[in-house]
Write a protein that holds these residues in place. Structure first.
Motif, PDB file in Angstrom:
ATOM      1  N   THR A   3      43.776  55.424  31.956  1.00  0.00           N
ATOM      2  CA  THR A   3      42.879  56.073  32.907  1.00  0.00           C
ATOM      3  C   THR A   3      43.652  56.584  34.118  1.00  0.00           C
ATOM      4  O   THR A   3      43.438  57.722  34.571  1.00  0.00           O
ATOM      5  N   LEU A   4      44.550  55.749  34.633  1.00  0.00           N
ATOM      6  CA  LEU A   4      45.368  56.178  35.772  1.00  0.00           C
ATOM      7  C   LEU A   4      46.241  57.369  35.397  1.00  0.00           C
ATOM      8  O   LEU A   4      46.347  58.342  36.154  1.00  0.00           O
ATOM      9  N   TYR A   5      46.884  57.290  34.233  1.00  0.00           N
ATOM     10  CA  TYR A   5      47.763  58.386  33.815  1.00  0.00           C
ATOM     11  C   TYR A   5      46.986  59.699  33.717  1.00  0.00           C
ATOM     12  O   TYR A   5      47.360  60.700  34.321  1.00  0.00           O
ATOM     13  N   TYR A   6      45.917  59.694  32.932  1.00  0.00           N
ATOM     14  CA  TYR A   6      45.185  60.937  32.710  1.00  0.00           C
ATOM     15  C   TYR A   6      44.563  61.478  33.998  1.00  0.00           C
ATOM     16  O   TYR A   6      44.570  62.688  34.232  1.00  0.00           O
ATOM     17  N   GLY A   7      44.033  60.593  34.818  1.00  0.00           N
ATOM     18  CA  GLY A   7      43.432  61.046  36.073  1.00  0.00           C
ATOM     19  C   GLY A   7      44.438  61.676  37.013  1.00  0.00           C
ATOM     20  O   GLY A   7      44.219  62.773  37.548  1.00  0.00           O
ATOM     21  N   VAL A   8      45.572  61.012  37.202  1.00  0.00           N
ATOM     22  CA  VAL A   8      46.585  61.503  38.137  1.00  0.00           C
ATOM     23  C   VAL A   8      47.276  62.759  37.598  1.00  0.00           C
ATOM     24  O   VAL A   8      47.398  63.769  38.297  1.00  0.00           O
ATOM     25  N   VAL A   9      47.721  62.694  36.354  1.00  0.00           N
ATOM     26  CA  VAL A   9      48.486  63.824  35.805  1.00  0.00           C
ATOM     27  C   VAL A   9      47.609  65.061  35.634  1.00  0.00           C
ATOM     28  O   VAL A   9      48.024  66.167  35.977  1.00  0.00           O
ATOM     29  N   PHE A  10      46.400  64.893  35.109  1.00  0.00           N
ATOM     30  CA  PHE A  10      45.536  66.063  34.951  1.00  0.00           C
ATOM     31  C   PHE A  10      45.227  66.697  36.302  1.00  0.00           C
ATOM     32  O   PHE A  10      45.269  67.917  36.447  1.00  0.00           O
ATOM     33  N   SER A  11      44.931  65.865  37.294  1.00  0.00           N
ATOM     34  CA  SER A  11      44.641  66.407  38.627  1.00  0.00           C
ATOM     35  C   SER A  11      45.843  67.168  39.181  1.00  0.00           C
ATOM     36  O   SER A  11      45.693  68.256  39.757  1.00  0.00           O
ATOM     37  N   PHE A  12      47.030  66.594  38.994  1.00  0.00           N
ATOM     38  CA  PHE A  12      48.242  67.249  39.472  1.00  0.00           C
ATOM     39  C   PHE A  12      48.455  68.583  38.762  1.00  0.00           C
ATOM     40  O   PHE A  12      48.689  69.621  39.391  1.00  0.00           O
ATOM     41  N   VAL A  13      48.381  68.561  37.440  1.00  0.00           N
ATOM     42  CA  VAL A  13      48.610  69.783  36.655  1.00  0.00           C
ATOM     43  C   VAL A  13      47.557  70.840  36.980  1.00  0.00           C
ATOM     44  O   VAL A  13      47.871  72.013  37.174  1.00  0.00           O
ATOM     45  N   TYR A  14      46.328  70.433  37.049  1.00  0.00           N
ATOM     46  CA  TYR A  14      45.229  71.393  37.241  1.00  0.00           C
ATOM     47  C   TYR A  14      45.221  72.001  38.640  1.00  0.00           C
ATOM     48  O   TYR A  14      45.090  73.220  38.793  1.00  0.00           O
ATOM     49  N   PHE A  15      45.383  71.160  39.653  1.00  0.00           N
ATOM     50  CA  PHE A  15      45.246  71.661  41.028  1.00  0.00           C
ATOM     51  C   PHE A  15      46.572  72.036  41.672  1.00  0.00           C
ATOM     52  O   PHE A  15      46.705  73.100  42.263  1.00  0.00           O
ATOM     53  N   LYS A  16      47.572  71.169  41.580  1.00  0.00           N
ATOM     54  CA  LYS A  16      48.833  71.419  42.279  1.00  0.00           C
ATOM     55  C   LYS A  16      49.668  72.505  41.618  1.00  0.00           C
ATOM     56  O   LYS A  16      50.360  73.258  42.286  1.00  0.00           O
ATOM     57  N   LEU A  17      49.652  72.576  40.297  1.00  0.00           N
ATOM     58  CA  LEU A  17      50.419  73.611  39.617  1.00  0.00           C
ATOM     59  C   LEU A  17      49.630  74.906  39.466  1.00  0.00           C
ATOM     60  O   LEU A  17      50.124  75.883  38.925  1.00  0.00           O
ATOM     61  N   GLY A  18      48.415  74.913  39.920  1.00  0.00           N
ATOM     62  CA  GLY A  18      47.608  76.118  39.932  1.00  0.00           C
ATOM     63  C   GLY A  18      47.077  76.542  38.576  1.00  0.00           C
ATOM     64  O   GLY A  18      46.788  77.713  38.363  1.00  0.00           O
ATOM     65  N   LEU A  19      46.947  75.588  37.642  1.00  0.00           N
ATOM     66  CA  LEU A  19      46.467  75.954  36.313  1.00  0.00           C
ATOM     67  C   LEU A  19      44.957  76.126  36.262  1.00  0.00           C
ATOM     68  O   LEU A  19      44.422  76.509  35.226  1.00  0.00           O
ATOM     69  N   HIS A  20      44.270  75.852  37.362  1.00  0.00           N
ATOM     70  CA  HIS A  20      42.827  76.092  37.356  1.00  0.00           C
ATOM     71  C   HIS A  20      42.530  77.580  37.194  1.00  0.00           C
ATOM     72  O   HIS A  20      41.462  77.959  36.769  1.00  0.00           O
ATOM     73  N   LYS A  21      43.523  78.420  37.496  1.00  0.00           N
ATOM     74  CA  LYS A  21      43.359  79.862  37.313  1.00  0.00           C
ATOM     75  C   LYS A  21      43.581  80.262  35.856  1.00  0.00           C
ATOM     76  O   LYS A  21      43.059  81.270  35.403  1.00  0.00           O
TER      77      LYS A  21
END
Length: 96
Positions: free
Chosen positions: A14-32
């Protein structure tokens, strides 16, 4: 490892998926670029980090066991209770 091991591994995942997905999605700009690409990168990373997460879950299991025992979420059986249960099961399984 039982319940404590399962809970430990669940927490690590849970910690892995929550932290990594949030990082990838928001910080790396993949939400676009889309949700699927962010999940694919997160999943690929999870395959690489699986041994590390398993090791951390095993290391965390004794502490989780103590926590679950203190909170009453699991109850430890004494040696006498285990022996009694085993004897009862053996008696019930014997053919008449």
């Amino acid at each position: 490892m039982g319940t404590a091991g399962l809970a430990s591994y669940g927490i690590m995942n849970t910690l892995y998926y929550g932290v990594v997905f949030s990082f990838v999605y928001f910080k790396l700009g993949l939400h676009k670029e889309g949700l699927a690409k962010a999940w694919a990168i997160t999943w690929a990373g999870s395959q690489v980090t699986k041994p590390l997460r398993l090791f951390l879950a095993v290391a965390m299991t004794p502490a989780m066991d103590r926590f679950l025992s203190k909170t009453g979420l699991i109850q430890k059986k004494s040696k006498n209770e285990e022996l009694e249960t085993t004897t009862e099961n053996e008696i019930m399984q014997k053919p008449s």
